[in-house]
Design an enzyme around this catalytic site. Structure first.
Site, short mmCIF file in Angstrom:
data_model
loop_
_atom_site.label_atom_id
_atom_site.label_comp_id
_atom_site.label_asym_id
_atom_site.label_seq_id
_atom_site.Cartn_x
_atom_site.Cartn_y
_atom_site.Cartn_z
CE LYS A 42 33.39 36.57 40.10
NZ LYS A 42 33.95 36.03 39.61
CG HIS A 60 32.56 38.44 44.19
ND1 HIS A 60 32.53 37.43 43.67
CD2 HIS A 60 33.79 39.03 44.05
CE1 HIS A 60 33.77 36.18 44.03
NE2 HIS A 60 34.46 38.28 44.38
CG HIS A 91 37.98 36.67 39.94
ND1 HIS A 91 37.40 35.92 40.65
CD2 HIS A 91 38.64 37.81 41.18
CE1 HIS A 91 37.09 36.68 41.91
NE2 HIS A 91 37.68 37.18 41.80
CB CYS A 146 36.65 35.38 45.64
SG CYS A 146 36.06 37.27 46.28
CG PHE A 197 39.32 39.17 50.41
CD1 PHE A 197 39.00 39.76 48.73
CD2 PHE A 197 38.62 39.49 51.36
CE1 PHE A 197 38.87 40.86 48.84
CE2 PHE A 197 37.79 41.08 51.47
CZ PHE A 197 37.89 41.28 49.90
CD GLU A 244 41.13 37.59 35.81
OE1 GLU A 244 40.32 36.37 35.41
OE2 GLU A 244 40.27 39.02 35.80
#
Length: 417
Positions: A338, A343, A307, A167, A402, A317
């Site tokens: 998002k 996403h 994010h 991502c 990830f 975050e």
């Protein structure tokens, strides 16, 4: 040895393919209106899946961008990259010629790549035999062929490659293109991310990992970053591409300038294959480094495009932002787009960089929709449910992926001096 002096880099073109719309202006309009691009999955029969919703790109016709005989040589993530790149190149009024081709490069990545084609041709192999697998199968699915096909399309012979960092892919590709121009290895870079993996294997895999929202009866309300009732992200697809250009090169050809890209940082959590550490240490360090790289004070930051995935990581975050900015964190608008697009995995950083640039240029901060009951641990100003007019000079775009990868970008509002 002389001291290295980085060249200045500006954004001169933008291109988007998203679940909201195809094209920058229409996507931005719907984003600022707080509309959702999430709906029932139509790519395949998902009736027996625990997750039946996604952010699909609607009404996309690859033939509008690609010759018919070439379409079947590419999987959809490449189609999206070409469409977004074409819009960005047109927007920048960029012309690649034999004289400048070696100074124009492409860095467009994907997190997963051609998984739908892999699914399809695996079935062909099992049912019809090896001779029926397309000779274009390999270049159809490998991730660097998004950059490769875009370079071929425009004749761009400069640096060509891609990051594949889940991502954070889009931000890494933008940042890597930025560095190449700073160092003088290119004058123009076509950069961003692309993804198109709304297919049975991908949805099943993320669902099995319990990463996806199961709010199947309310798809438009399923992506709800920072909300107490969030239950996972919503998978999306599309592409976001920017034209980065050395400042004097842009000025010399009279290019429009949207914003200046002034900072990039990346690092690793080195903690877990999918989860960030609870203290958000990796994100903290990445944010601190990007501010240092951009040479900007914390007090100058006027917006953070988070994010913000609609998972437990929203809390991490938030904590990272508070650790970096202290009390000032509560006065910085932070939003997760998002909530409207879902996403987009490897394409997320690309489209969110475009959104950050437009927010700076137009003085409008897009909202975080579906933020009805904030998580008590997510207590910042997330611009809930309605966009906000707000003039500011510096925006950060966050991307965490990830493998513990982190990548942050800093843009500054363009003011000709």
């Amino acid at each position: 040895m002389s001291e290295w002096s980085p060249r200045r880099v500006v954004v001169t073109g933008l291109g988007l393919v998203t679940p909201l719309e195809i094209g920058v202006s229409k996507t931005w309009e719907k984003l600022c209106q707080g509309q959702s691009g999430i709906g029932p999955i139509s790519r395949f029969d998902a009736s027996q899946y625990p997750v039946r919703i996604a952010g699909e790109v609607k009404n996309f016709d690859p033939a509008a961008y690609i010759e018919k005989k070439e379409i079947k040589k590419m999987d959809t993530f490449i189609h999206f990259a070409i469409a977004a790149s074409q819009e960005a190149v047109d927007d920048a009024k960029l012309v690649v010629t034999p004289e400048n081709a070696d100074r124009v490069g492409v860095y467009i990545g994907a997190g997963i790549g051609g998984l739908p084609a892999i699914e399809h041709y695996h079935k062909v192999l099992l049912e019809r035999g090896p001779d029926r697998v397309s000779p274009f199968f390999i270049p159809m699915v490998i991730i660097n062929l998004a950059s490769g096909q875009v370079a071929i399309r425009f004749g761009a012979k400069g640096p060509n490659g891609c990051s594949v960092t889940a991502c954070a892919t889009g931000n890494h590709c933008i940042g890597d293109g930025f560095r190449l121009i700073q160092r003088g290895e290119a004058d123009v870079m076509i950069v961003g991310g692309t993804e198109a993996t709304i297919c049975p294997t991908c949805v099943a895999g993320f669902a099995s990992a319990k990463a996806l929202s199961r709010r199947n009866d309310e798809p438009e309300r399923a992506s709800r970053p920072f909300d107490k009732d969030r239950d996972g992200f919503v998978i999306g697809e599309g592409s976001g591409v920017l034209i980065l250009e050395e400042l004097e090169h842009a000025r010399a050809r009279g290019a429009q300038i949207y914003a200046e890209l002034i900072g990039y940082a990346m690092n690793s959590d080195a903690f877990h294959i999918t989860a960030p550490s609870d203290d958000g240490a990796g994100a903290v360090t990445c944010l601190e480094h990007v501010l240092q790289d951009g040479g900007v004070s914390k007090s100058s930051v006027g917006y953070i495009n988070a994010h913000g995935t609609s998972t437990f990581a929203d809390r991490v975050e938030t904590q990272a932002i508070k650790k970096v900015f202290g009390e000032q964190a509560y006065s910085i608008p932070v939003s997760s787009t998002k909530s409207m697009t879902g996403h987009l995995l490897g394409a997320a950083g690309g489209i969110e960089a475009v959104f950050s640039v437009l927010a700076l240029q137009q003085g409008i901060i897009p909202p975080t929709i579906n933020l009805d009951d904030p998580d008590p641990e997510c207590d910042l100003d997330y611009v809930p449910n309605q966009s906000r007019a707000c003039s500011f000079d510096v925006a950060i775009s966050n991307a965490f992926g990830f493998g513990g990868v982190n990548a942050c970008l800093v843009f500054r509002r363009w003011q000709e001096v």
